[in-house]
Design an enzyme around this catalytic site. Structure first.
Site, PDB file in Angstrom:
ATOM      1  CE  LYS A  99      -3.561  -0.421  -0.434  1.00  0.00           C
ATOM      2  NZ  LYS A  99      -4.220  -0.709  -1.733  1.00  0.00           N
ATOM      3  N   GLY A 100       2.033   1.155  -0.626  1.00  0.00           N
ATOM      4  CA  GLY A 100       2.908   2.326  -0.700  1.00  0.00           C
ATOM      5  C   GLY A 100       2.945   2.957  -2.072  1.00  0.00           C
ATOM      6  CB  SER A 143      -3.816   2.723   2.508  1.00  0.00           C
ATOM      7  OG  SER A 143      -4.046   2.220   1.219  1.00  0.00           O
TER       8      SER A 143
END
Length: 309
Positions: free
Chosen positions: A66-67, A157
């Site tokens: 989720k980066g 996220s």
């Protein structure tokens, strides 16, 4: 008698001349055939060198989850000398896959020519302890890309994705604060929290790889303005500067940049930019305070800092 001798000598001379001509023709033919064979081998060798085939990756996007790994992969794929694996392979961090060996791993890669770079991304690699040494054993010279973002935002996220997947399967899931807090304090055992401790996981990679082989990409900057981060990545990967600002345009409906190449546009799928699950201001403050020291340690490791929380 004299005439007989002269005739015999003349006959021998004629036969020697004919033999000389025949030998010369044979040498010429042999030389031509050898040259043709050599040229054929050279052409075959050159063709073999330049033909497309599946190769092990020369670079890997190792994280973080989720980066922004998918965005980074798609953006680098704009470069004509880059071919990417379309799906996350999970070779080094899933035992079942790793036992299949490098031939299986290679079979998951795209076709490339000799001058192209094969790139794959599996964000699960970054936080998996066995992976750094396994990657080193595959190729000690491989180049590693690590894209990071605000660890608090990454955590939210991460939770949002899991929540969405659970709801899609009509399964219940706890609210974020119930998972994040225990007796009013941050619970260090929460897995999504642990994935945001970048310094801890990077330490494992730096125990195996030199820092110069790991390039950190600013995921937040990549969202705001992709081109500067892509230019840095090109330099790190030793690629010619072929990606330019015209390859990106801001999609006001989606709220993020989309890609443009050869007159065709491409936006990331609908899971990107999904609204985050709610978290109270008080819980967010606790989370940011918790990350202060780990973030500082990470900044010292990479020699740069980010404006997080």
């Amino acid at each position: 008698m004299l005439w007989t001798v002269l005739f015999a000598l003349l006959l021998i001379l004629v036969l020697q001349t004919q033999m000389f001509v025949c030998l010369k023709e044979l040498r010429t033919r042999h030389s031509t055939l050898s040259f043709s064979s050599s040229s054929s081998r050279s052409s075959s060798s050159s063709s073999s060198y330049n033909k497309t085939q599946q190769r092990l990756p020369g670079a890997i996007i190792i994280g973080v989850r989720k980066g922004g790994t998918r965005a980074l992969l798609e953006m680098l794929n704009l470069h004509p000398d880059v071919e990417v694996a379309k799906a996350e392979v999970h070779y080094f961090n899933v035992e079942e896959h790793y036992r299949r060996g490098l031939d299986w791993y290679r079979s998951q890669m795209p076709l490339t020519s000799s001058g192209q770079l094969t790139l794959e991304k599996t964000p699960g690699y970054f936080a998996s302890p066995p992976v750094p040494e396994r990657v080193w054993n595959m190729n000690p010279a491989v180049r590693l890309l690590l894209i990071v973002r605000d660890p608090a935002v990454r955590l939210i996220s991460d939770y949002t994705q899991v929540l969405h997947n659970r709801l899609t399967r009509h399964k219940p899931y706890q609210p974020l604060e119930e998972l994040l807090l225990h007796n009013g304090q941050i619970d260090p055992g929460y897995k999504a929290l642990q994935r945001s401790l970048y310094y801890h996981h990077l330490t494992q990679w730096l125990d195996v790889f030199p820092k110069k082989q790991i390039h950190v990409v600013d995921g937040d900057a990549l969202i705001r303005d992709p081109f500067p981060e892509l230019r840095k990545a090109e330099r790190f990967l030793k690629l010619s500067p072929r990606i330019n600002p015209d390859n990106f345009y801001y999609n006001t409906t989606k709220g993020f940049y989309c890609l443009l190449s050869d007159g065709h546009d491409k936006c990331l799928d609908e899971s990107k930019g999904r609204p985050h699950a709610p978290l109270s201001a008080q819980a967010l403050r606790k989370l940011c305070r918790y990350f202060e020291q780990p973030n500082k340690m990470f900044f010292e490791m990479i020699g740069r800092s980010f404006s997080w929380c």
